[in-house]
Design an enzyme around this catalytic site. Sequence first.
Site, PDB file in Angstrom:
ATOM      1  N   TYR A 157       0.843  -1.200   0.000  1.00  0.00           N
ATOM      2  CA  TYR A 157       0.000   0.000   0.000  1.00  0.00           C
ATOM      3  C   TYR A 157       0.878   1.249   0.000  1.00  0.00           C
ATOM      4  O   TYR A 157       1.619   1.508   0.950  1.00  0.00           O
ATOM      5  CB  TYR A 157      -0.917   0.021   1.219  1.00  0.00           C
ATOM      6  CG  TYR A 157      -2.083  -0.951   1.157  1.00  0.00           C
ATOM      7  CD1 TYR A 157      -2.315  -1.735   0.035  1.00  0.00           C
ATOM      8  CD2 TYR A 157      -2.958  -1.076   2.228  1.00  0.00           C
ATOM      9  CE1 TYR A 157      -3.381  -2.615  -0.016  1.00  0.00           C
ATOM     10  CE2 TYR A 157      -4.037  -1.949   2.182  1.00  0.00           C
ATOM     11  CZ  TYR A 157      -4.245  -2.717   1.062  1.00  0.00           C
ATOM     12  OH  TYR A 157      -5.306  -3.585   1.016  1.00  0.00           O
ATOM     13  N   GLY A 158       0.761   2.024  -1.047  1.00  0.00           N
ATOM     14  CA  GLY A 158       1.601   3.193  -1.246  1.00  0.00           C
ATOM     15  C   GLY A 158       2.258   3.098  -2.604  1.00  0.00           C
ATOM     16  O   GLY A 158       2.760   2.036  -2.988  1.00  0.00           O
TER      17      GLY A 158
END
Length: 305
Positions: A97-98
């Site tokens: 995530y990112g």
Amino acid sequence: MAVSTLSPTAYFSSFGPSNDSLISSSPFKPFKPPPFWPWRKKVKMGPFTVSPMGFGTWAWGNQFLWGYQESMDSELQRTFNLAVENGINLFDTADSYGTGRLNGQSEKLLGKFIRPKQIQDNIVIATKFAAYPWRLTPGQFVNACKSSLDRMQLEQIGIGQLHWSTANYAPLQELALWDGLVAMHEKGLVRAVGVSNYGPKQLVKIHDYLKARGVPLCSAQVQFSLLSMGKDQIEIKNICDSLGIRLISYSPLGLGMLTGKYTPSKLPQGPRALLFRQILPGLEPLLNSLREIAQKRRKTISQTR
């Protein structure tokens, strides 16, 4: 995200940057529900007792899909605090995530937000480890877990999850990743293990494999909403119920399409707009029904699903 229970379950959608959640930056003191509200009643998930309503952090750090900016972090902190104050104690993230230089940002922010010990002691962190093609051995998967621990500054993760199955395109890697889950559990790096995005057949296989190794399968994440309630989802839920696996439903707001916020002429920024433009026209009858229910019950559309 929400945990499957036998009682009515509410959803706490916490994808901050998209503003698809129920939380706003209102200057007024947040409303605190009474202790008999649905998410106050905890449910069992493996060795944990968690709120039936969870908090997903896919948007944190994701500029491409959700339009995240680092200037949003203070608002995300307030949203996190509000969730904890109102009884939410299950938080889900992932090492993927990112986007770009912000890869892993979701875990970093969550680690920062839970830093105070009085908060950390009551929170269950579930993170997912990506089945990247270069993670080919159990040791590499264990190292991925250690990197997540470093980002969140934790000694142990609550639930370590395999983010997706590679069975259809790299079956040998799949077995190595399963062994990686076993290894991180045996080393005490995670207290429990789970999976995400698994179909019915593979779910049964990994359950049996882990059981033979003395490691219970704690949870299984699946996309589950009014837009994603097909044969596979129902079969997975039945399997989870029969094997004692807790089902975690993700994207209960359908990426924002079930909030009532968007229309074919009012679309979100970014790539979601392309998807919404195709799907929203056909959702009008459903959204009208949700809107009618919401008005009668004096709720938002997001609260009616």
